[in-house]
Design a protein around this motif. Structure first.
Motif, PDB file in Angstrom:
ATOM      1  N   THR A 281     -12.299  14.185  31.756  1.00 27.80           N
ATOM      2  CA  THR A 281     -13.414  14.556  32.622  1.00 27.80           C
ATOM      3  C   THR A 281     -12.908  14.812  34.047  1.00 27.80           C
ATOM      4  N   PRO A 282     -13.307  15.932  34.681  1.00 26.95           N
ATOM      5  CA  PRO A 282     -12.796  16.259  36.029  1.00 26.95           C
ATOM      6  C   PRO A 282     -12.999  15.150  37.057  1.00 26.95           C
ATOM      7  N   SER A 283     -14.169  14.492  37.051  1.00 20.87           N
ATOM      8  CA  SER A 283     -14.429  13.447  38.044  1.00 20.87           C
ATOM      9  C   SER A 283     -13.492  12.258  37.864  1.00 20.87           C
ATOM     10  N   ILE A 284     -13.106  11.967  36.630  1.00 17.73           N
ATOM     11  CA  ILE A 284     -12.161  10.868  36.365  1.00 17.73           C
ATOM     12  C   ILE A 284     -10.749  11.286  36.746  1.00 17.73           C
ATOM     13  N   LYS A 285     -10.396  12.532  36.457  1.00 18.34           N
ATOM     14  CA  LYS A 285      -9.061  13.025  36.828  1.00 18.34           C
ATOM     15  C   LYS A 285      -8.851  12.977  38.335  1.00 18.34           C
ATOM     16  N   ALA A 286      -9.917  13.270  39.071  1.00 24.26           N
ATOM     17  CA  ALA A 286      -9.807  13.288  40.531  1.00 24.26           C
ATOM     18  C   ALA A 286      -9.683  11.890  41.121  1.00 24.26           C
ATOM     19  N   ASN A 287     -10.103  10.868  40.385  1.00 27.34           N
ATOM     20  CA  ASN A 287     -10.044   9.486  40.852  1.00 27.34           C
ATOM     21  C   ASN A 287      -8.883   8.781  40.159  1.00 27.34           C
ATOM     22  N   ALA A 288      -7.796   8.553  40.879  1.00 33.45           N
ATOM     23  CA  ALA A 288      -6.588   7.991  40.279  1.00 33.45           C
ATOM     24  C   ALA A 288      -6.831   6.595  39.712  1.00 33.45           C
ATOM     25  N   GLU A 289      -7.581   5.762  40.439  1.00 38.74           N
ATOM     26  CA  GLU A 289      -7.823   4.386  39.970  1.00 38.74           C
ATOM     27  C   GLU A 289      -8.663   4.368  38.702  1.00 38.74           C
ATOM     28  N   GLN A 290      -9.692   5.213  38.654  1.00 38.17           N
ATOM     29  CA  GLN A 290     -10.513   5.288  37.445  1.00 38.17           C
ATOM     30  C   GLN A 290      -9.697   5.799  36.264  1.00 38.17           C
ATOM     31  N   SER A 291      -8.838   6.777  36.536  1.00 38.79           N
ATOM     32  CA  SER A 291      -7.994   7.326  35.477  1.00 38.79           C
ATOM     33  C   SER A 291      -7.055   6.261  34.920  1.00 38.79           C
ATOM     34  N   LYS A 292      -6.452   5.464  35.803  1.00 39.91           N
ATOM     35  CA  LYS A 292      -5.567   4.383  35.357  1.00 39.91           C
ATOM     36  C   LYS A 292      -6.329   3.351  34.532  1.00 39.91           C
ATOM     37  N   HIS A 293      -7.520   2.994  35.014  1.00 36.74           N
ATOM     38  CA  HIS A 293      -8.326   1.980  34.320  1.00 36.74           C
ATOM     39  C   HIS A 293      -8.648   2.428  32.896  1.00 36.74           C
ATOM     40  N   ASN A 294      -9.091   3.671  32.758  1.00 36.62           N
ATOM     41  CA  ASN A 294      -9.453   4.168  31.430  1.00 36.62           C
ATOM     42  C   ASN A 294      -8.242   4.289  30.520  1.00 36.62           C
ATOM     43  N   LEU A 295      -7.105   4.660  31.082  1.00 37.14           N
ATOM     44  CA  LEU A 295      -5.892   4.762  30.270  1.00 37.14           C
ATOM     45  C   LEU A 295      -5.434   3.377  29.802  1.00 37.14           C
ATOM     46  N   LYS A 296      -5.538   2.381  30.682  1.00 35.25           N
ATOM     47  CA  LYS A 296      -5.171   1.006  30.293  1.00 35.25           C
ATOM     48  C   LYS A 296      -6.088   0.502  29.182  1.00 35.25           C
TER      49      LYS A 296
END
Length: 489
Positions: A281-296
């Motif tokens: 999702t573009p909004s998640i890609k733009a937010n590095a912390e959210q992207s890390k959280h979801n990947l973890k």
């Protein structure tokens, strides 16, 4: 025979002017797609009478006599309705409700709506126009009791009528919002679930998805996860392929609710897939912390999932993501399960990863997945997954192993090891294993089914007969050659 010319000259034709679609075309379309599909021919055109009657009624309403204004149009309304003049009838009906609204005659407005919707030979087009006009009034009204009474009247009028199903859904959503604010979640969910919006042919897809997501949310709010799962299957994920910002927001909402349902069912692999979808999702890609959280979260849930071909494929897909380089602790954890080596639960995983996974660090905050009672259960599940991984590795190198040695390799007590191996045999993870309790030995040799033994025997017999035939052929060939030489000599 006629001689055709070698070259045909185009015949000039004057272009035909195509005007914008008229109201009559829209009415014909409505008549063709609603009810029994019949088209009624207009008997009398009342346009001129309506043009003169409506201004007189409006002038009378402005003087304060709204009842008299509405009454003055009732006879003409009946004539237009019985004469099948759809356009004129719609104009009169809309004018009647507008005069009641502008004169703030709320009781008369509700009575007029109910009365007009029960007339004999009513025209659906006129009722649809009236309901649409009343919906605009609802949006403008501020007095909540009067507004809610009008909404209930409109919901009564639109019940069971396909040609005003969209308006009914929108009015129902207002009632549901109010019920939810009052804490009546069960009542709100029941009312919303009565709307089968997936069958509405004229409702835009985006609006359908919004209603279905609301149905999912309210089902989850009252712990009805089975119904929420059923509703989720009514939403086509192709809708979320759109790059439109609103569609992507709905995608986030959809997968967030899917995660809640998956966690309730302990469907960890599905939860991992949902987190993986959110990463795009573009909004998640733009937010590095959210992207890390979801990947973890995706990494943890794929490791908590039972081993299968789909799970193993997802493990490798996650390992190939570049963003995994930003969380080296989770990449190392994923590599532990990808390597064909034993994982020491106490000396390797607990020592190196327990604090990071449960409490986090300044650089890598915890996900919260292992918090609370559910977190303790998932930590035990992770221990079981480590044991299953180790058991798969042990079965590759051992045919027989003692209870004590197997318990040592699995980081279990002997009693825990026995129960663990029995559970794996029952679940089908290691179908060939057998426990010999008197000898205290676990036999890991692959079992050959009797049918497989018979198939091997049949193949061997077939191969033997083929070899015998070839040998016999060569012997006969040699004998014939020698006889030929003897004959010449």
């Amino acid at each position: 025979l006629f001689e055709m010319p070698e070259k045909r000259e185009p015949i000039p034709v004057d272009p035909i002017r195509a005007d914008a679609p008229t109201d009559m075309e829209a009415m014909a379309h409505l008549a063709a797609t609603s009810g029994d599909g019949r088209l009624f021919k207009m008997d009398v055109d009342y346009t001129s009478q309506v043009d003169g009657a409506i201004p007189k009624a409006e002038a009378l309403a402005k003087k304060g006599d709204v009842n008299g204004a509405v009454e003055s149009l009732s006879n003409l309304e009946k004539s237009t309705r019985l004469g099948s003049d759809m356009k004129s009838n719609a104009r009169i009906v809309v004018a009647m409700v507008k005069m009641c609204y502008e004169g703030q005659k709320w009781d008369l407005l509700n009575e007029s709506i109910l009365a007009l919707s029960k007339k004999r030979l009513l025209i659906k087009f006129a009722i649809a126009k009236m309901v649409a006009e009343c919906c605009k009034m609802v949006e403008l009204m501020k007095d909540d009791p009067i507004r809610m009474k009008l909404i209930e009247t409109l919901r009564t009028v639109t019940a069971g009528k396909i040609y005003v199903e969209n308006e009914r859904a929108r009015l129902t959503s207002i009632v549901i919002d109010r019920l939810e604010k009052e804490g009546k979640v069960d009542e709100a969910a029941t009312m919303l679930l009565d709307l089968q919006v997936e069958t509405y042919g004229t409702m835009p897809m985006k609006e359908k998805v919004k209603y279905l997501l609301e149905q999912m949310r309210l089902s989850i709010a009252r712990k009805d996860f089975v119904r929420a799962s059923i509703i989720s299957k009514k939403i086509s994920i192709r809708f979320f392929d759109s790059e439109e910002a609103e569609a992507q927001e709905l995608k986030l909402k959809f997968y967030s609710q899917q995660i809640t349902v998956g966690l309730n069912d302990a469907a960890y692999l599905d939860v991992c897939r949902y987190y993986r979808a959110i990463l795009d999702t573009p909004s998640i890609k733009a937010n590095a912390e959210q992207s890390k959280h979801n990947l973890k979260c995706a990494v943890l849930f794929v490791l908590l999932a039972q081993h299968s071909s789909d799970q193993w494929d997802m493990v490798h897909r996650l390992a190939q993501l570049r963003d995994l380089e930003n969380i080296p602790e989770y990449k190392s954890l994923l590599n532990l399960f990808m390597d064909e080596e034993l994982i020491s639960w106490k000396d390797a995983l607990c020592v190196n990863f327990e604090a990071t996974l449960k409490k986090g660090s300044t650089r890598t905050p915890a996900t919260g997945i292992l918090d609370g009672e559910d977190g303790e259960k998932r930590w035990k599940d992770l221990h079981i997954r480590v044991g299953e991984h180790n058991m798969r590795m042990i079965s590759k190198y051992y045919t027989k192993i003692s209870f004590e040695r197997l318990a040592q390799l699995l980081d279990f007590t002997v009693e825990e090891m026995e129960k663990f191996v029995c559970d794996m045999i029952v679940s089908g993870s290691i179908v060939d294993a057998k426990l010999d309790r008197p000898k205290r030995v676990v036999d890991l040799r692959a079992r050959i089914a009797p049918t497989d033994i018979l198939d091997d025997w049949a193949r061997n017999v077939t191969k033997l007969t083929e070899i015998l035939n070839q040998v016999s052929h060569h012997i006969l060939k040699e004998e014939m050659v020698h006889r030929a030489f003897d004959t010449k000599a």
